[in-house]
Motif scaffolding. Structure first.
Motif, PDB file in Angstrom:
ATOM      1  N   LEU A 149      44.388  37.354  37.294  1.00  0.00           N
ATOM      2  CA  LEU A 149      45.153  36.439  38.147  1.00  0.00           C
ATOM      3  C   LEU A 149      45.226  36.951  39.583  1.00  0.00           C
ATOM      4  O   LEU A 149      45.105  36.162  40.534  1.00  0.00           O
ATOM      5  N   VAL A 150      45.417  38.239  39.761  1.00  0.00           N
ATOM      6  CA  VAL A 150      45.457  38.808  41.112  1.00  0.00           C
ATOM      7  C   VAL A 150      44.120  38.590  41.803  1.00  0.00           C
ATOM      8  O   VAL A 150      44.062  38.131  42.954  1.00  0.00           O
ATOM      9  N   VAL A 151      43.030  38.893  41.097  1.00  0.00           N
ATOM     10  CA  VAL A 151      41.697  38.726  41.683  1.00  0.00           C
ATOM     11  C   VAL A 151      41.438  37.261  42.004  1.00  0.00           C
ATOM     12  O   VAL A 151      40.971  36.917  43.093  1.00  0.00           O
ATOM     13  N   HIS A 152      41.760  36.372  41.070  1.00  0.00           N
ATOM     14  CA  HIS A 152      41.528  34.936  41.283  1.00  0.00           C
ATOM     15  C   HIS A 152      42.348  34.409  42.458  1.00  0.00           C
ATOM     16  O   HIS A 152      41.814  33.731  43.331  1.00  0.00           O
ATOM     17  N   ASP A 153      43.630  34.697  42.460  1.00  0.00           N
ATOM     18  CA  ASP A 153      44.485  34.158  43.520  1.00  0.00           C
ATOM     19  C   ASP A 153      44.176  34.767  44.883  1.00  0.00           C
ATOM     20  O   ASP A 153      44.346  34.101  45.905  1.00  0.00           O
ATOM     21  N   ALA A 154      43.727  36.010  44.914  1.00  0.00           N
ATOM     22  CA  ALA A 154      43.384  36.637  46.188  1.00  0.00           C
ATOM     23  C   ALA A 154      42.067  36.086  46.740  1.00  0.00           C
ATOM     24  O   ALA A 154      41.905  35.976  47.959  1.00  0.00           O
ATOM     25  N   ARG A 155      41.144  35.724  45.876  1.00  0.00           N
ATOM     26  CA  ARG A 155      39.823  35.246  46.316  1.00  0.00           C
ATOM     27  C   ARG A 155      39.779  33.770  46.655  1.00  0.00           C
ATOM     28  O   ARG A 155      38.988  33.345  47.488  1.00  0.00           O
TER      29      ARG A 155
END
Length: 169
Positions: A149-155
């Motif tokens: 989720l962190v990777v998805h939301d940051a990208r």
């Protein structure tokens, strides 16, 4: 990676559902056994306790993937999309700060219990490690989902996605 994680979350969710059904059957039988003077199930409380751990831990990753944890939607939905996204990123990061050490602790508890061969009290002498293994697996999947989720939301720029955002469209 996300497909494998999604498959694992769905499998654990199905396991949680089965565990909840078994809990229901055990409790209903216990009530009927007391009412009709039938023989009770040995260690039913211990079995229900272990199944409850499985029920809760197994569903954590799925709930996170659906962004379905408890939230204060009245205030959250009034915020602009960029602020909501920042709030989500902050929440996921705080979740990681909490779940990484908790997952490491759960692994340590499982590994030491398995190595020692610890048993629970009771007539059946059930081993402790299956419940601890389920707790560890649930926390591990939750931690991996938080990373995703962190990777998805940051990208990905744009509005926050999830069940609530999909319902708004």
């Amino acid at each position: 990676m996300t497909k494998v994680l999604g498959w694992l979350e769905n499998a654990l969710l199905q396991l949680a559902v089965v565990a909840m059904i078994v809990i229901t059957v055990i409790i209903c039988y216990g009530i009927a056994a007391r009412s009709f003077h039938w023989p009770g199930l040995p260690d039913d409380i211990l079995i229900v306790r272990q199944l409850m751990v499985a029920t809760i831990a197994a569903a954590l990753g799925y709930a996170s993937a659906e962004r379905a944890h408890i939230a204060i939607d009245i205030f959250y939905n009034a915020l602009p999309a960029g602020v909501r996204k920042a709030c989500n990123l902050l929440a996921w990061c705080i979740g990681l700060v909490a779940f990484v050490p908790l997952t490491v602790w759960a692994w340590d508890e499982f590994a030491s219990s398995f190595a020692r061969g610890d048993y629970m009290y009771g007539k059946l002498k059930l081993q402790e490690w299956p419940g601890e293994a389920m707790f560890f697996v649930g926390l591990l999947v939750m931690m991996l989902r938080l990373v995703a989720l962190v990777v998805h939301d940051a990208r990905h720029p744009g509005p926050v996605d999830g069940p609530l955002a999909r319902a708004e469209k």
